[in-house]
Design a protein around this motif. Structure first.
Motif, PDB file in Angstrom:
ATOM      1  N   ILE A 179      84.808  14.413  26.096  1.00  0.00           N
ATOM      2  CA  ILE A 179      83.982  13.374  26.508  1.00  0.00           C
ATOM      3  C   ILE A 179      82.917  13.201  26.321  1.00  0.00           C
ATOM      4  O   ILE A 179      81.647  14.372  26.532  1.00  0.00           O
ATOM      5  CB  ILE A 179      83.808  13.262  28.157  1.00  0.00           C
ATOM      6  N   ALA A 180      82.106  12.388  25.746  1.00  0.00           N
ATOM      7  CA  ALA A 180      80.515  12.848  24.980  1.00  0.00           C
ATOM      8  C   ALA A 180      79.554  12.145  26.252  1.00  0.00           C
ATOM      9  O   ALA A 180      78.320  12.283  25.150  1.00  0.00           O
ATOM     10  CB  ALA A 180      81.092  11.465  23.823  1.00  0.00           C
ATOM     11  N   PHE A 181      79.824  10.884  26.465  1.00  0.00           N
ATOM     12  CA  PHE A 181      79.128  10.541  27.250  1.00  0.00           C
ATOM     13  C   PHE A 181      78.840  11.114  28.260  1.00  0.00           C
ATOM     14  O   PHE A 181      80.174  10.945  28.670  1.00  0.00           O
ATOM     15  CB  PHE A 181      79.043   8.826  27.130  1.00  0.00           C
ATOM     16  N   ILE A 182      78.100  11.200  29.268  1.00  0.00           N
ATOM     17  CA  ILE A 182      77.850  11.349  30.490  1.00  0.00           C
ATOM     18  C   ILE A 182      76.297  11.050  31.593  1.00  0.00           C
ATOM     19  O   ILE A 182      75.512  11.032  30.553  1.00  0.00           O
ATOM     20  CB  ILE A 182      78.052  12.884  31.092  1.00  0.00           C
ATOM     21  N   LEU A 183      75.824  11.657  32.869  1.00  0.00           N
ATOM     22  CA  LEU A 183      75.122  10.527  34.006  1.00  0.00           C
ATOM     23  C   LEU A 183      74.939  12.262  34.072  1.00  0.00           C
ATOM     24  O   LEU A 183      76.158  12.766  34.813  1.00  0.00           O
ATOM     25  CB  LEU A 183      75.558  10.021  34.527  1.00  0.00           C
ATOM     26  N   ILE A 184      73.533  12.630  33.806  1.00  0.00           N
ATOM     27  CA  ILE A 184      73.155  14.024  34.466  1.00  0.00           C
ATOM     28  C   ILE A 184      72.018  13.703  35.878  1.00  0.00           C
ATOM     29  O   ILE A 184      71.014  12.786  35.463  1.00  0.00           O
ATOM     30  CB  ILE A 184      72.925  15.269  33.529  1.00  0.00           C
ATOM     31  N   SER A 185      72.452  14.601  36.701  1.00  0.00           N
ATOM     32  CA  SER A 185      70.903  14.958  37.871  1.00  0.00           C
ATOM     33  C   SER A 185      69.793  15.074  37.255  1.00  0.00           C
ATOM     34  O   SER A 185      69.799  15.584  35.945  1.00  0.00           O
ATOM     35  CB  SER A 185      71.426  15.379  38.364  1.00  0.00           C
ATOM     36  N   LYS A 186      68.236  13.802  37.251  1.00  0.00           N
ATOM     37  CA  LYS A 186      66.877  14.397  36.807  1.00  0.00           C
ATOM     38  C   LYS A 186      66.660  15.798  37.453  1.00  0.00           C
ATOM     39  O   LYS A 186      65.317  16.662  36.917  1.00  0.00           O
ATOM     40  CB  LYS A 186      66.042  12.830  37.363  1.00  0.00           C
ATOM     41  N   GLN A 187      67.212  15.805  38.397  1.00  0.00           N
ATOM     42  CA  GLN A 187      66.483  17.396  39.281  1.00  0.00           C
ATOM     43  C   GLN A 187      67.081  19.098  38.833  1.00  0.00           C
ATOM     44  O   GLN A 187      66.112  19.256  38.392  1.00  0.00           O
ATOM     45  CB  GLN A 187      66.619  17.178  40.661  1.00  0.00           C
ATOM     46  N   GLU A 196      84.704   8.347  29.695  1.00  0.00           N
ATOM     47  CA  GLU A 196      85.182   8.667  29.215  1.00  0.00           C
ATOM     48  C   GLU A 196      85.786   7.018  28.484  1.00  0.00           C
ATOM     49  O   GLU A 196      85.878   6.239  28.579  1.00  0.00           O
ATOM     50  CB  GLU A 196      86.702   8.927  29.563  1.00  0.00           C
ATOM     51  N   THR A 197      85.517   7.501  27.167  1.00  0.00           N
ATOM     52  CA  THR A 197      85.797   6.698  26.012  1.00  0.00           C
ATOM     53  C   THR A 197      86.264   6.516  24.956  1.00  0.00           C
ATOM     54  O   THR A 197      86.662   7.647  24.136  1.00  0.00           O
ATOM     55  CB  THR A 197      84.529   6.342  25.153  1.00  0.00           C
ATOM     56  N   PRO A 198      87.513   6.251  25.026  1.00  0.00           N
ATOM     57  CA  PRO A 198      89.384   7.106  25.294  1.00  0.00           C
ATOM     58  C   PRO A 198      89.345   7.227  23.195  1.00  0.00           C
ATOM     59  O   PRO A 198      89.280   6.039  22.820  1.00  0.00           O
ATOM     60  CB  PRO A 198      90.555   7.020  25.624  1.00  0.00           C
ATOM     61  N   PHE A 199      89.429   8.195  22.185  1.00  0.00           N
ATOM     62  CA  PHE A 199      90.299   8.500  21.511  1.00  0.00           C
ATOM     63  C   PHE A 199      90.935   9.903  20.985  1.00  0.00           C
ATOM     64  O   PHE A 199      91.252  10.746  21.477  1.00  0.00           O
ATOM     65  CB  PHE A 199      88.592   8.479  20.963  1.00  0.00           C
ATOM     66  N   THR A 238      78.494   3.647  21.645  1.00  0.00           N
ATOM     67  CA  THR A 238      79.323   3.601  20.648  1.00  0.00           C
ATOM     68  C   THR A 238      79.705   5.368  19.982  1.00  0.00           C
ATOM     69  O   THR A 238      79.068   6.244  20.054  1.00  0.00           O
ATOM     70  CB  THR A 238      78.508   3.353  19.294  1.00  0.00           C
ATOM     71  N   GLU A 239      80.683   5.596  20.099  1.00  0.00           N
ATOM     72  CA  GLU A 239      81.428   7.054  20.237  1.00  0.00           C
ATOM     73  C   GLU A 239      82.485   6.540  18.559  1.00  0.00           C
ATOM     74  O   GLU A 239      83.786   5.922  19.012  1.00  0.00           O
ATOM     75  CB  GLU A 239      82.163   8.071  21.173  1.00  0.00           C
ATOM     76  N   LEU A 240      82.018   7.353  17.807  1.00  0.00           N
ATOM     77  CA  LEU A 240      82.656   6.568  16.374  1.00  0.00           C
ATOM     78  C   LEU A 240      83.874   7.049  16.560  1.00  0.00           C
ATOM     79  O   LEU A 240      84.700   6.356  15.381  1.00  0.00           O
ATOM     80  CB  LEU A 240      81.658   7.008  15.229  1.00  0.00           C
ATOM     81  N   SER A 241      84.891   7.812  17.062  1.00  0.00           N
ATOM     82  CA  SER A 241      85.646   8.114  17.026  1.00  0.00           C
ATOM     83  C   SER A 241      86.819   7.236  17.692  1.00  0.00           C
ATOM     84  O   SER A 241      88.301   7.753  17.867  1.00  0.00           O
ATOM     85  CB  SER A 241      85.978   9.561  17.233  1.00  0.00           C
ATOM     86  N   SER A 242      85.891   6.892  18.633  1.00  0.00           N
ATOM     87  CA  SER A 242      86.883   5.563  19.046  1.00  0.00           C
ATOM     88  C   SER A 242      86.821   4.288  19.110  1.00  0.00           C
ATOM     89  O   SER A 242      86.001   3.682  17.784  1.00  0.00           O
ATOM     90  CB  SER A 242      86.030   5.293  20.336  1.00  0.00           C
ATOM     91  N   ASP A 243      87.824   3.425  18.171  1.00  0.00           N
ATOM     92  CA  ASP A 243      87.969   2.367  17.796  1.00  0.00           C
ATOM     93  C   ASP A 243      87.008   0.648  18.328  1.00  0.00           C
ATOM     94  O   ASP A 243      87.576  -0.375  18.776  1.00  0.00           O
ATOM     95  CB  ASP A 243      90.000   1.651  18.027  1.00  0.00           C
ATOM     96  N   THR A 244      86.611   1.636  20.418  1.00  0.00           N
ATOM     97  CA  THR A 244      86.317   0.189  21.343  1.00  0.00           C
ATOM     98  C   THR A 244      84.789   0.449  20.928  1.00  0.00           C
ATOM     99  O   THR A 244      84.271   2.264  21.424  1.00  0.00           O
ATOM    100  CB  THR A 244      86.430   0.265  21.753  1.00  0.00           C
ATOM    101  N   VAL A 245      83.800  -0.461  20.770  1.00  0.00           N
ATOM    102  CA  VAL A 245      82.310  -0.311  21.809  1.00  0.00           C
ATOM    103  C   VAL A 245      82.406  -0.503  22.919  1.00  0.00           C
ATOM    104  O   VAL A 245      82.483  -1.634  23.355  1.00  0.00           O
ATOM    105  CB  VAL A 245      81.526  -1.150  21.039  1.00  0.00           C
ATOM    106  N   TYR A 246      81.790   0.179  24.199  1.00  0.00           N
ATOM    107  CA  TYR A 246      82.041  -0.413  25.090  1.00  0.00           C
ATOM    108  C   TYR A 246      80.499  -0.682  25.928  1.00  0.00           C
ATOM    109  O   TYR A 246      79.451  -0.210  25.280  1.00  0.00           O
ATOM    110  CB  TYR A 246      82.739   0.996  26.018  1.00  0.00           C
ATOM    111  N   THR A 247      80.718  -1.027  26.811  1.00  0.00           N
ATOM    112  CA  THR A 247      79.716  -1.960  28.005  1.00  0.00           C
ATOM    113  C   THR A 247      79.395  -1.315  29.060  1.00  0.00           C
ATOM    114  O   THR A 247      80.520  -1.177  30.260  1.00  0.00           O
ATOM    115  CB  THR A 247      79.334  -3.138  27.467  1.00  0.00           C
TER     116      THR A 247
END
Length: 388
Positions: A179-187, A196-199, A238-247
């Protein structure tokens, strides 16, 4: 893996029923990455607003104009070398202050990879990939806190970080195998959401050569590409390992935006799809073939094209900057995404503007700015903004 395969079958089923390179009834775009298109000429200013900001130059403020963040009132800039200087400008390019907290202490950074701005809270997040941590300062360089980058699943450090909302940063971890994309706490840097952008398998747009005798590994890439693109309140992922760009929408829902065909996992060498610029009418994209000739040091062949939302069609393009009296092409790989208000930025060297001014190549605001420049001045920052 069963879940990933199910999703892939779902997308392939949809693609089989779509017209070639047409937007589907499910409101996402399908792209055949093997096609080339006739080119048409476009002028950037016809569909985007452009603003130029000359960065003030003085004895303390000499830099290469490597912008890190742009807010409503300030601009953060650093050099491309590793001197640790952070230059704070106001929104007009007036020099305000220079900060340097480089060092080996717990409140310092060993290097600067990128800087993310939270202007509302008066904080900047300095990503130090050598120490694998993010150090938070106020806009005067006073230390506030720090936290580590994510670890595990092949993670090394966050390659892209953006200000997501009041409490979170959105990050791209290019080396994570799951899983390449995450949200993290600023604190405290804790993970608040995994996106999750599956590949099936992690892929990289690069070529490597191992010199066993010298004990060296040489890596060539075609340069940076966008992984996170803010646009119209949403985020394109955009995760290059995935065939889909997500919004990723403001309500935090994740939807397919663009689906490529054939699958990247079916191609050898792979032809990768990257996005370059978003406007109300056009989506700019390119394909890059993952092949490189080590003898000639050439490769990574590219094709450039746009999706026209108004005409629901694809075409190639040549894009010009309308503030030149000559046909000055724009290289979109040099444009870096900023935020939802400012699509992207690029620097223009002062010496180049002085030369173009003397040759009579400029017009409008850019001509006026160039007439005041010395070739040793700091660069001029070009902002590409969505039309109001």
């Amino acid at each position: 893996m069963k879940r990933v395969n199910t999703l892939m079958i779902f997308f392939l089923f949809i693609l089989a029923g779509c017209g070639e390179n047409q937007q589907s009834t499910d409101d996402f775009i399908t792209v055949d990455v093997t096609k080339s298109y006739p080119k048409k000429e476009l002028i950037l200013q016809d569909f985007m607003d452009v603003e130029y900001i000359p960065l003030e130059t003085n004895d303390e403020f000499i830099n290469r104009g490597f912008v890190q963040a742009i807010g409503k009132e300030i601009i953060l800039v650093r050099n491309r070398n590793d001197d640790g200087d952070i230059f704070v400008y106001d929104r007009t390019g007036k020099a305000l202050r220079k900060i340097n907290r480089k060092g080996q202490g717990g409140e310092e950074y060993a290097s600067i990879y990128n800087i993310t701005l939270d202007e509302d809270k008066g904080e900047m997040f300095v990503s130090d990939i050598y120490s694998k941590k993010i150090i938070v300062y106020d806009l005067y360089g006073n230390f506030k806190r720090s936290f580590k980058h994510k670890e595990g699943s092949g993670s090394q450090f966050y390659t892209d970080i953006f200000n997501y909302d009041q409490d979170n940063l959105i990050c791209y971890d290019s080396y994570n195998k799951e899983i390449a994309f995450i949200l993290i706490s600023k604190q405290d840097g804790s993970i608040t959401r995994e996106i999750e952008t599956p590949f099936n398998e992690k892929l990289f747009l690069r070529q490597q050569l191992t010199d066993e005798a010298a004990g060296m590994v040489y890596t060539y890439t075609p340069g940076p590409y966008r992984t996170i693109s803010p646009y119209d309140g949403s985020w394109f992922l955009t995760e290059l390992s995935s065939d889909t760009v997500y919004t990723l929408s403001p309500d935090n829902s994740l939807q397919p935006f663009l689906v490529r065909t054939p699958s990247i996992h079916s191609m050898d060498p792979g032809v990768f799809l990257v996005v370059r610029l978003f406007s109300d009418r056009y989506y700019f994209m390119e394909t890059i073939k993952n092949a490189f000739d080590w003898e000639t040091r050439t490769g990574f062949a590219k094709d450039f094209f746009i999706y026209d939302k108004q005409e629901n069609s694809f075409s190639g393009y040549i894009l010009y900057n309308g503030d030149y009296s000559t046909k000055k092409e724009l290289d979109l790989s040099l444009l870096k995404p900023v935020n939802h208000e400012i699509e992207s930025w690029q620097f223009i060297d002062a010496y180049q503007l002085v030369e173009d001014y003397e040759n009579g190549y400029l017009k409008g605001e850019l001509k006026e700015i160039a007439s005041t420049l010395d070739e040793e001045d700091n660069p001029v920052i070009m902002l590409v903004k969505h039309k109001k």
